[in-house]
Design an enzyme around this catalytic site. Structure first.
Site, PDB file in Angstrom:
ATOM      1  N   LYS A  25       0.637  -0.868   0.107  1.00 20.75           N
ATOM      2  CA  LYS A  25      -0.133   0.301  -0.083  1.00 20.75           C
ATOM      3  C   LYS A  25       1.154   1.554  -0.278  1.00 20.75           C
ATOM      4  O   LYS A  25       0.434   2.559  -0.575  1.00 20.75           O
ATOM      5  CB  LYS A  25      -0.844   0.171   1.028  1.00 20.75           C
ATOM      6  N   LYS A  52      -7.886  -9.317  -9.874  1.00 21.62           N
ATOM      7  CA  LYS A  52      -8.968 -10.188  -8.887  1.00 21.62           C
ATOM      8  C   LYS A  52      -9.539  -9.036  -9.114  1.00 21.62           C
ATOM      9  O   LYS A  52      -9.928  -7.261  -9.167  1.00 21.62           O
ATOM     10  CB  LYS A  52      -8.457  -9.882  -7.671  1.00 21.62           C
ATOM     11  N   LYS A  94     -13.210  -3.233  -5.242  1.00 14.78           N
ATOM     12  CA  LYS A  94     -13.857  -2.195  -4.854  1.00 14.78           C
ATOM     13  C   LYS A  94     -13.964  -1.400  -6.206  1.00 14.78           C
ATOM     14  O   LYS A  94     -14.297  -0.716  -6.412  1.00 14.78           O
ATOM     15  CB  LYS A  94     -13.861  -1.864  -3.888  1.00 14.78           C
TER      16      LYS A  94
END
Ligand code: ADP
Ligand code: TRP
Length: 336
Positions: free
Chosen positions: A126, A207, A210
């Site tokens: 991240k 994948k 959202k």
């Protein structure tokens, strides 16, 4: 043989309404565990105490907008409830409404070496993605997660593979705390959910997420489901391995009938499959599977007070246990 009573706990971040990957990878397992259908032994699962929550404090660790955060929280809460999390059976709550999580998180921050937080894979990934927006919260995400977990002294924590390192850190935290301050926390087991990855419908090498394109949302209306599925890449030669086709078959396995699975697998082997037909059948099956879900979610969102009331009641139940653990911890570490 009677088995020890299990306590199960898990959470999902409030970063956006849930898609079919979140459902198959997480939410469905929570509902199954709650209903005694998980693959813990049936007996253990039926008697388990379940805690499921929305990690809204963890949603602050990645860039967010205030308005979106509150809307996302309501959406995720409605997703949980419409999918079958029953506040009478499970303790269902919002992380930020049980203040003890953050307080225990602080204590764990002060007991965790910086090096351990720095080496967390999710932090490294991240930090790469969010260059220039790396907050202290992103670094201390795992200590808050350890507090979320340990405060209820659970026996099993169902998470996906990407979260196992964080559960491991929670186990280490428990072990170190016990060694230094006396036996307090049982070490929870990771209940590794069956590895399952729903891939993106636009790029099946990634994948479904959202933040990605065209994720199949649980409340998508039937026409939208069909539109999204129609765009999914397939293959010209059905006998060749294609990630897009594999993804469609994964969905068919979960939402199609036995006959459909057999028929389309057979046609695929013979190279007679018409992907447009498969997509239509799949869209119909998914739309039907979530028909009741859509109605319930709509009803819940039309009356957010019902959602907030359920969360409040859950938080009251959760606080009873969380405050006991916190009092025990404070005394042990010498906080008056
Ligand atoms: P997203 O990646 O969409 O932002 P989260 O990281 O908030 O989702 O994940 C919530 C839960 O859903 C996690 O337990 C995660 O393992 C699971 N999950 C997310 N995406 C998928 C996917 N495409 N397939 C299977 N499980 C998924
Ligand atoms: N980190 C988890 C995720 O991204 C969400 C989460 C927060 C969680 N606290 C937790 C999961 C405690 C299990 C237990 O999916």
């Amino acid at each position: 043989m009677t088995e020890k009573k299990q306590t199960i706990l898990s959470g999902i971040r409030a970063t956006g309404k849930l898609h079919i990957g979140n459902y198959l990878g997480a939410l469905k397992q929570f509902v199954d565990l709650q209903n005694g259908k998980g693959n813990l032994s049936a007996e253990a699962s039926a008697k388990a105490d379940c805690f499921f929550f929305i990690a809204d404090l963890h949603a602050l660790t990645t860039p967010f907008e205030a308005k979106e955060l509150s809307q996302n929280t309501l959406e995720v809460a409605a997703d949980y409830l419409a999918a079958g999390i029953d506040p009478k059976k499970s303790t269902f709550f919002l992380q930020s409404q049980v203040l003890e999580h953050a307080e225990l998180g602080w204590i764990f921050n002060c007991l965790t070496p910086l090096g351990e937080l720095n080496r967390m894979t999710q932090f490294k990934e991240k930090s790469e993605e969010q260059k220039g927006q790396i907050s202290g919260g992103l670094l201390t995400y795992p200590t808050l997660m350890a507090a979320d977990i340990l405060i209820y002294k659970p026996t099993a924590v169902p998470v996906g593979e990407d979260q196992t390192q964080h559960v491991e850190l929670a186990r280490d935290t428990a072990r170190k705390f016990n060694n230094r301050f006396g036996q307090t926390f049982p070490e929870p087991k990771t209940y590794l959910r069956k590895p399952l990855r729903v891939m993106s419908l636009t790029d099946p090498t990634k994948k479904m997420s959202k933040s990605g394109d065209e994720a199949l949302m649980l409340d998508d209306p039937p026409a939208e489901i069909l539109r999204k599925l129609k765009k999914a890449p397939t293959a010209t030669d059905a006998t060749k391995e294609s990630p897009g086709v594999k993804n469609l078959f994964l969905l068919l396995e979960h939402f199609g009938s036995e006959e459909q699975i057999t028929e389309y697998s057979h046609e695929q082997k013979n190279n007679t499959i018409k992907y447009s037909e498969l997509k239509e059948a799949l869209a119909k099956a998914i739309a039907e599977h979530f028909a009741e879900f859509r109605d319930q979610k709509q009803e819940l969102l039309a009356n957010p007070k019902t959602i907030m009331d359920a969360l409040e009641q859950g938080a009251t139940k959760a606080r009873k246990i969380a405050s006991q653990t916190l009092a025990e911890v404070k005394e042990k570490v010498g906080l008056l």
